[in-house]
Scaffold this motif. Structure first.
Motif, mmCIF file in Angstrom:
data_model
loop_
_atom_site.group_PDB
_atom_site.id
_atom_site.type_symbol
_atom_site.label_atom_id
_atom_site.label_comp_id
_atom_site.label_asym_id
_atom_site.label_seq_id
_atom_site.Cartn_x
_atom_site.Cartn_y
_atom_site.Cartn_z
ATOM 1 N N SER A 1 5.842 -22.243 -1.860
ATOM 2 C CA SER A 1 6.421 -22.046 -3.193
ATOM 3 C C SER A 1 5.632 -22.787 -4.266
ATOM 4 C CB SER A 1 7.884 -22.499 -3.206
ATOM 5 O OG SER A 1 8.712 -21.507 -2.631
ATOM 6 N N ILE A 2 5.121 -23.972 -3.927
ATOM 7 C CA ILE A 2 4.297 -24.705 -4.887
ATOM 8 C C ILE A 2 3.042 -23.909 -5.220
ATOM 9 C CG2 ILE A 2 2.824 -26.747 -5.173
ATOM 10 C CD1 ILE A 2 4.989 -28.313 -3.600
ATOM 11 N N SER A 3 2.414 -23.320 -4.195
ATOM 12 C CA SER A 3 1.227 -22.490 -4.429
ATOM 13 C C SER A 3 1.562 -21.315 -5.345
ATOM 14 C CB SER A 3 0.672 -21.976 -3.099
ATOM 15 O OG SER A 3 0.219 -23.035 -2.291
ATOM 16 N N CYS A 4 2.731 -20.725 -5.135
ATOM 17 C CA CYS A 4 3.146 -19.595 -5.977
ATOM 18 C C CYS A 4 3.404 -20.038 -7.412
ATOM 19 C CB CYS A 4 4.400 -18.941 -5.396
ATOM 20 S SG CYS A 4 4.107 -18.037 -3.847
ATOM 21 N N VAL A 5 4.025 -21.212 -7.591
ATOM 22 C CA VAL A 5 4.284 -21.725 -8.935
ATOM 23 C C VAL A 5 2.973 -21.946 -9.688
ATOM 24 C CG1 VAL A 5 5.084 -23.740 -10.233
ATOM 25 C CG2 VAL A 5 6.524 -22.761 -8.449
ATOM 26 N N ILE A 6 1.996 -22.555 -9.019
ATOM 27 C CA ILE A 6 0.710 -22.819 -9.672
ATOM 28 C C ILE A 6 0.008 -21.503 -10.014
ATOM 29 C CG2 ILE A 6 -1.590 -23.824 -9.344
ATOM 30 C CD1 ILE A 6 -0.244 -26.009 -7.651
ATOM 31 N N ARG A 7 0.087 -20.527 -9.097
ATOM 32 C CA ARG A 7 -0.516 -19.219 -9.371
ATOM 33 C C ARG A 7 0.112 -18.592 -10.618
ATOM 34 N NH1 ARG A 7 1.786 -14.624 -8.417
ATOM 35 N NH2 ARG A 7 3.178 -15.448 -6.801
ATOM 36 N N ILE A 8 1.438 -18.657 -10.710
ATOM 37 C CA ILE A 8 2.131 -18.070 -11.860
ATOM 38 C C ILE A 8 1.789 -18.821 -13.146
ATOM 39 C CG2 ILE A 8 4.407 -17.632 -12.876
ATOM 40 C CD1 ILE A 8 5.436 -17.272 -9.972
ATOM 41 N N MET A 9 1.689 -20.153 -13.060
ATOM 42 C CA MET A 9 1.367 -20.942 -14.252
ATOM 43 C C MET A 9 -0.012 -20.609 -14.804
ATOM 44 S SD MET A 9 2.917 -24.711 -13.327
ATOM 45 C CE MET A 9 2.433 -25.382 -14.926
ATOM 46 N N LYS A 10 -0.908 -20.154 -13.938
ATOM 47 C CA LYS A 10 -2.263 -19.804 -14.379
ATOM 48 C C LYS A 10 -2.342 -18.374 -14.918
ATOM 49 C CE LYS A 10 -4.634 -23.045 -11.285
ATOM 50 N NZ LYS A 10 -5.571 -23.198 -10.148
ATOM 51 N N ASP A 11 -1.248 -17.624 -14.799
ATOM 52 C CA ASP A 11 -1.192 -16.257 -15.317
ATOM 53 C C ASP A 11 -0.787 -16.316 -16.795
ATOM 54 O OD1 ASP A 11 -0.471 -13.600 -15.983
ATOM 55 O OD2 ASP A 11 0.029 -13.168 -13.893
ATOM 56 N N LYS A 12 -1.643 -15.896 -17.678
ATOM 57 C CA LYS A 12 -1.403 -16.019 -19.116
ATOM 58 C C LYS A 12 -0.162 -15.262 -19.573
ATOM 59 C CE LYS A 12 -6.248 -16.815 -20.315
ATOM 60 N NZ LYS A 12 -7.435 -16.330 -21.064
ATOM 61 N N ARG A 13 0.270 -14.278 -18.794
ATOM 62 C CA ARG A 13 1.445 -13.495 -19.187
ATOM 63 C C ARG A 13 2.711 -14.337 -19.214
ATOM 64 N NH1 ARG A 13 1.600 -8.864 -14.926
ATOM 65 N NH2 ARG A 13 0.961 -10.658 -13.643
#
Length: 299
Positions: free
Chosen positions: A140-152
């Motif tokens: 879940s942490i990996s997913c949170v970081i991935r989402i945070m890097k998505d400009k959308r």
């Protein structure tokens, strides 16, 4: 929360921005190489959780107690507890952190009920300051970081925000589970407290683990296991980090040469000192002295 001097290596979001006011702020940091910071002690109204994803790092508390982390571990800093990265250097590592909103602040939590929010906070630290991160939590942490890097996400994409909230909730639940382990253990083991008192009592003597065990009337294996469980590292590693911490103070002072520091700290040679120093901080004593000087001048 990571210091402002390291802000270019991090990203963060305030919880209220995505409708989760029980989290004051959360974020991540990635250091490919060692980075100096001039930031001093940090403390928050709510508890802070630091999840180390790669590398090794170590924080210190006001009483000189060290809180080390290796990849796959989480550290808790209770509300109002002052802490800072040890030696003023962020070593090569990757981390994710969450600062919770103070329990006494009147908010309506979005992921936990009011009663469960209180229970979550009270569970933190019940089994020591450091705990392992579960596989579900890491995912879940990996997913949170991935989402945070998505400009959308910063334009309010509803689906991404919903996904982000779901993963934050799971991280909180997995952290809660980790700190609920052995609920009867309300305070650190007395043996560990005695070991820490001995180690910190005279920073000029670096006792061997076998000597500590004999002095405290237990086996070396038992002392090693209990200490690692409570503190997150072996006693010998803890002592070595204290040695490096003392060396960093002398390096920052600038009065002694690196060779003299190596000798005074009990290292066999300046080369041995340099290898050990690099192991813990990711840079040489010479580079550390230069980074600390530049950090001080630039602050």
């Amino acid at each position: 929360m990571l210091g402002s001097q390291a802000s270019q290596y991090t990203g963060s979001i305030a919880g209220y921005e995505i409708g989760v006011p029980e989290i004051f702020r959360f974020g991540y940091a990635q250091f490919q190489s060692s980075v100096a910071t001039s930031d001093d002690w940090a403390h928050h109204q709510g508890a802070e959780l630091v999840f180390l994803l790669e590398g090794d790092a170590c924080w210190e508390l006001e009483d000189d107690f060290l809180v080390p982390l290796s990849a796959g571990q989480c550290a808790l800093f209770p509300s109002q507890l002052k802490h800072r990265i040890t030696n003023g250097i962020y070593p090569p590592c990757a981390s994710f952190w969450m600062v919770m909103t103070a329990v006494n602040e009147q908010i309506r939590p979005a992921m936990l009920t009011d009663s469960n929010r209180t229970l979550f906070e009270s569970a933190l630290g019940r089994s020591g300051l450091t705990r392992p991160i579960s596989e579900q939590g890491l995912n879940s942490i990996s997913c949170v970081i991935r989402i945070m890097k998505d400009k959308r996400i910063y334009s309010g994409a509803p689906l991404l925000i919903s996904e982000l909230r779901a993963h934050l909730h799971l991280i909180m639940v997995e952290t809660w589970k980790a700190h609920e382990t052995n609920p009867g253990n309300e305070s650190p083991d007395e043996l560990v407290q005695k070991v820490l008192e001995i180690i910190h009592d005279d920073v000029n003597e670096w006792p061997q683990v076998s000597v500590l065990a004999q002095r405290l009337g237990c086996t070396r294996g038992h002392l090693h296991a209990v200490f690692r469980r409570e503190v997150g590292m072996a006693p010998s590693d803890y002592v070595q980090r204290l040695r490096i911490k003392k060396a960093c103070e002398w390096l920052s002072d600038g009065a002694l040469s690196i060779t003299d520091i190596a000798h005074d700290m009990g290292f066999a040679s300046s080369q041995h000192f340099s290898r050990t120093f690099r192991k813990y901080l990711g840079l040489t004593p010479t580079d550390y002295r230069g980074q600390r000087y530049r950090s001080t001048v630039g602050s």
